[in-house]
Design a protein around this motif. Structure first.
Motif, PDB file in Angstrom:
ATOM      1  N   PRO A   3       0.835  -1.210   0.000  1.00  0.00           N
ATOM      2  CA  PRO A   3       0.000   0.000   0.000  1.00  0.00           C
ATOM      3  C   PRO A   3       0.865   1.255   0.000  1.00  0.00           C
ATOM      4  O   PRO A   3       1.954   1.284   0.581  1.00  0.00           O
ATOM      5  N   ASP A   4       0.398   2.285  -0.657  1.00  0.00           N
ATOM      6  CA  ASP A   4       1.071   3.573  -0.656  1.00  0.00           C
ATOM      7  C   ASP A   4       0.668   4.303   0.618  1.00  0.00           C
ATOM      8  O   ASP A   4      -0.361   4.978   0.668  1.00  0.00           O
ATOM      9  N   LEU A   5       1.481   4.155   1.650  1.00  0.00           N
ATOM     10  CA  LEU A   5       1.139   4.737   2.948  1.00  0.00           C
ATOM     11  C   LEU A   5       1.086   6.254   2.891  1.00  0.00           C
ATOM     12  O   LEU A   5       0.272   6.878   3.581  1.00  0.00           O
ATOM     13  N   ASN A   6       1.957   6.845   2.072  1.00  0.00           N
ATOM     14  CA  ASN A   6       1.926   8.303   1.938  1.00  0.00           C
ATOM     15  C   ASN A   6       0.584   8.773   1.387  1.00  0.00           C
ATOM     16  O   ASN A   6      -0.009   9.738   1.886  1.00  0.00           O
ATOM     17  N   ALA A   7       0.102   8.076   0.356  1.00  0.00           N
ATOM     18  CA  ALA A   7      -1.164   8.457  -0.275  1.00  0.00           C
ATOM     19  C   ALA A   7      -2.331   8.230   0.687  1.00  0.00           C
ATOM     20  O   ALA A   7      -3.247   9.062   0.773  1.00  0.00           O
ATOM     21  N   LEU A   8      -2.306   7.111   1.414  1.00  0.00           N
ATOM     22  CA  LEU A   8      -3.388   6.829   2.353  1.00  0.00           C
ATOM     23  C   LEU A   8      -3.397   7.843   3.495  1.00  0.00           C
ATOM     24  O   LEU A   8      -4.457   8.342   3.890  1.00  0.00           O
ATOM     25  N   ALA A   9      -2.219   8.159   4.010  1.00  0.00           N
ATOM     26  CA  ALA A   9      -2.139   9.145   5.093  1.00  0.00           C
ATOM     27  C   ALA A   9      -2.607  10.512   4.622  1.00  0.00           C
ATOM     28  O   ALA A   9      -3.311  11.229   5.354  1.00  0.00           O
ATOM     29  N   GLN A  10      -2.249  10.870   3.397  1.00  0.00           N
ATOM     30  CA  GLN A  10      -2.679  12.165   2.869  1.00  0.00           C
ATOM     31  C   GLN A  10      -4.187  12.216   2.710  1.00  0.00           C
ATOM     32  O   GLN A  10      -4.825  13.239   3.014  1.00  0.00           O
ATOM     33  N   ARG A  11      -4.775  11.104   2.251  1.00  0.00           N
ATOM     34  CA  ARG A  11      -6.234  11.056   2.089  1.00  0.00           C
ATOM     35  C   ARG A  11      -6.917  11.194   3.461  1.00  0.00           C
ATOM     36  O   ARG A  11      -7.955  11.868   3.581  1.00  0.00           O
ATOM     37  N   ILE A  12      -6.335  10.568   4.469  1.00  0.00           N
ATOM     38  CA  ILE A  12      -6.881  10.688   5.823  1.00  0.00           C
ATOM     39  C   ILE A  12      -6.819  12.128   6.299  1.00  0.00           C
ATOM     40  O   ILE A  12      -7.792  12.680   6.828  1.00  0.00           O
ATOM     41  N   HIS A  43       1.608   3.942  12.643  1.00  0.00           N
ATOM     42  CA  HIS A  43       2.969   4.454  12.802  1.00  0.00           C
ATOM     43  C   HIS A  43       3.284   5.532  11.775  1.00  0.00           C
ATOM     44  O   HIS A  43       3.973   6.518  12.089  1.00  0.00           O
ATOM     45  N   HIS A  44       2.778   5.369  10.555  1.00  0.00           N
ATOM     46  CA  HIS A  44       3.035   6.349   9.501  1.00  0.00           C
ATOM     47  C   HIS A  44       2.406   7.703   9.840  1.00  0.00           C
ATOM     48  O   HIS A  44       2.950   8.760   9.493  1.00  0.00           O
ATOM     49  N   LEU A  45       1.284   7.659  10.521  1.00  0.00           N
ATOM     50  CA  LEU A  45       0.596   8.887  10.932  1.00  0.00           C
ATOM     51  C   LEU A  45       1.232   9.534  12.155  1.00  0.00           C
ATOM     52  O   LEU A  45       0.856  10.643  12.534  1.00  0.00           O
ATOM     53  N   GLY A  46       2.188   8.836  12.756  1.00  0.00           N
ATOM     54  CA  GLY A  46       2.874   9.394  13.922  1.00  0.00           C
ATOM     55  C   GLY A  46       2.552   8.729  15.229  1.00  0.00           C
ATOM     56  O   GLY A  46       3.039   9.142  16.289  1.00  0.00           O
ATOM     57  N   GLY A  47       1.686   7.691  15.184  1.00  0.00           N
ATOM     58  CA  GLY A  47       1.378   6.926  16.377  1.00  0.00           C
ATOM     59  C   GLY A  47       0.615   7.707  17.427  1.00  0.00           C
ATOM     60  O   GLY A  47      -0.039   8.712  17.147  1.00  0.00           O
ATOM     61  N   ALA A  52      -3.039   9.318  16.829  1.00  0.00           N
ATOM     62  CA  ALA A  52      -3.633   8.191  16.112  1.00  0.00           C
ATOM     63  C   ALA A  52      -3.906   7.047  17.091  1.00  0.00           C
ATOM     64  O   ALA A  52      -3.213   6.907  18.107  1.00  0.00           O
ATOM     65  N   ALA A  53      -4.913   6.239  16.802  1.00  0.00           N
ATOM     66  CA  ALA A  53      -5.237   5.081  17.630  1.00  0.00           C
ATOM     67  C   ALA A  53      -5.914   4.027  16.759  1.00  0.00           C
ATOM     68  O   ALA A  53      -6.499   4.347  15.719  1.00  0.00           O
ATOM     69  N   VAL A  54      -5.806   2.773  17.193  1.00  0.00           N
ATOM     70  CA  VAL A  54      -6.426   1.653  16.476  1.00  0.00           C
ATOM     71  C   VAL A  54      -7.455   0.984  17.376  1.00  0.00           C
ATOM     72  O   VAL A  54      -7.174   0.695  18.542  1.00  0.00           O
ATOM     73  N   VAL A  55      -8.646   0.750  16.831  1.00  0.00           N
ATOM     74  CA  VAL A  55      -9.701   0.015  17.540  1.00  0.00           C
ATOM     75  C   VAL A  55     -10.037  -1.222  16.703  1.00  0.00           C
ATOM     76  O   VAL A  55     -10.657  -1.105  15.644  1.00  0.00           O
ATOM     77  N   PRO A  56      -9.628  -2.420  17.136  1.00  0.00           N
ATOM     78  CA  PRO A  56      -9.916  -3.638  16.362  1.00  0.00           C
ATOM     79  C   PRO A  56     -11.340  -4.144  16.624  1.00  0.00           C
ATOM     80  O   PRO A  56     -11.773  -4.214  17.770  1.00  0.00           O
TER      81      PRO A  56
END
Length: 209
Positions: A3-12, A43-47, A52-56
């Motif tokens: 995945p293009d993490l830069n592109a995904l982070a920018q879209r976010i 992590h790409h977003l800066g953690g 940033a946070a993850v909810v599974p």
């Protein structure tokens, strides 16, 4: 899949308005790489330091005792084996963003149970990555969740690749080849087909294999 993490982070970031809290759904079949992508994006977003946070979604598994009572234990991981109402209430609390810390459950794969209030989402957290198989299903009651997400990402992985990964996963848990194949083909792959067939429209599709 890379995945293009830069592109995904920018879209976010483009989706976020100012310091608005946003919920990002990361969806795909079992073994499609949702947890990996969520961790990479986190992590790409800066953690945590960057909010940033993850909810599974897996934290909302019904306990085995409930599944056994309902005759669903062999289908653990299927859509009907999750507390969708509980997930809905947590997502609504995150959206309300009223200044309170929201505590979410996390699934412990070693113990095969969900640990309640295992992760704290505070007012500091502004980008919440929600990862799970069924977040965008068009089937009730899952369809109540659709409008809660500001952005959605779908991981599109061929079934053959999923099958290989799932068998390897079960073997990694100590099961022999025959048992691993049985578990993959009689539960995981049917669940994967449910995701493929019943997931609604998504904003971003990541393809790979």
């Amino acid at each position: 899949m890379t995945p293009d993490l830069n592109a995904l982070a920018q879209r976010i970031h483009d989706t976020q308005s100012g310091n608005q809290r946003i919920l990002v759904a990361i969806v795909g079949a079992p073994a499609s790489g949702k947890s990996t992508l969520s961790d990479q994006l986190y992590h790409h977003l800066g953690g945590d330091k960057a909010g940033a946070a993850v909810v599974p979604m897996d934290g909302f598994h019904f306990d085995d005792a409930i599944l056994k009572d309902r005759g669903l234990l062999p289908r653990k991981g299927a859509p009907e084996t999750f507390d969708v109402g509980g997930l809905h209430r947590i997502l609504r609390a995150l959206i309300k963003d009223e200044g309170d810390t929201v505590y979410v459950p996390v699934f412990d794969r070693d113990l095969e149970i969900s640990r309640g209030s295992a992760r704290a989402i505070s007012t500091h957290h502004r980008i919440i990555l929600i990862e799970g198989n069924y977040l965008l299903l068009t089937r009730s009651p899952w369809d109540q969740l659709h409008d809660l997400f500001d952005l959605s990402i779908y991981l599109d992985v061929p079934e053959e690749t999923l099958r290989t990964r799932l068998i390897e996963r079960w073997q990694g848990f100590g099961f022999d080849a025959k048992t691993a194949l049985n578990k993959a083909m009689h539960n995981d792959i049917p669940n994967a087909r449910t995701v493929v067939d019943l997931t609604g429209p998504t904003d971003i599709r990541v393809t790979g294999g």
